[in-house]
Motif scaffolding. Structure first.
Motif, short mmCIF file in Angstrom:
data_model
loop_
_atom_site.label_atom_id
_atom_site.label_comp_id
_atom_site.label_asym_id
_atom_site.label_seq_id
_atom_site.Cartn_x
_atom_site.Cartn_y
_atom_site.Cartn_z
N GLY A 104 0.81 -1.22 0.00
CA GLY A 104 0.00 0.00 0.00
C GLY A 104 0.84 1.26 0.00
N MET A 105 2.04 1.20 0.56
CA MET A 105 2.89 2.39 0.61
C MET A 105 3.60 2.66 -0.71
SD MET A 105 2.43 3.75 3.48
CE MET A 105 3.74 4.93 3.53
N LEU A 155 1.53 4.76 -3.15
CA LEU A 155 1.44 6.11 -2.60
C LEU A 155 2.74 6.88 -2.85
CD1 LEU A 155 -0.03 8.29 -0.93
CD2 LEU A 155 0.99 7.23 1.09
N ALA A 156 3.85 6.26 -2.55
CA ALA A 156 5.15 6.90 -2.77
C ALA A 156 5.35 7.20 -4.25
CB ALA A 156 6.26 6.01 -2.25
N SER A 196 3.06 7.80 -6.51
CA SER A 196 2.20 8.91 -6.93
C SER A 196 2.74 10.25 -6.44
CB SER A 196 0.77 8.69 -6.47
OG SER A 196 0.69 8.74 -5.06
N VAL A 197 3.27 10.29 -5.23
CA VAL A 197 3.85 11.53 -4.70
C VAL A 197 5.07 11.92 -5.53
CG1 VAL A 197 5.04 12.55 -2.73
CG2 VAL A 197 2.95 11.24 -2.38
#
Length: 62
Positions: free
Chosen positions: A43-44, A47-48, A50-51
């Motif tokens: 899940g991380m 997210l990373a 996309s950032v």
């Protein structure tokens, strides 16, 4: 008044003593219950990504 260093040493000592007193079967069971690395961080990673990608695309627009 105990300093935070003393509290930390006390906590670590308690954890080591508990670990040493447990039988090997308990250690093996705990190790088997752990989540695999990929399952924990899956899940991380999106997210990373996309950032990082949003920062990259903002630099191109400027």
């Amino acid at each position: 008044m105990a300093s935070s260093g003393d509290d930390l040493v006390k906590y670590i000592t308690e954890k080591v003593v508990v670990y040493m007193e447990d039988p090997r079967a308990v250690h093996a069971r705990r190790k088997a219950e752990k989540q695999p690395w990929a399952q924990k961080w899956f899940g991380m990673l999106p997210l990373a990504w996309s950032v990082w990608r949003s920062k990259w695309s903002r630099k191109e627009r400027q």
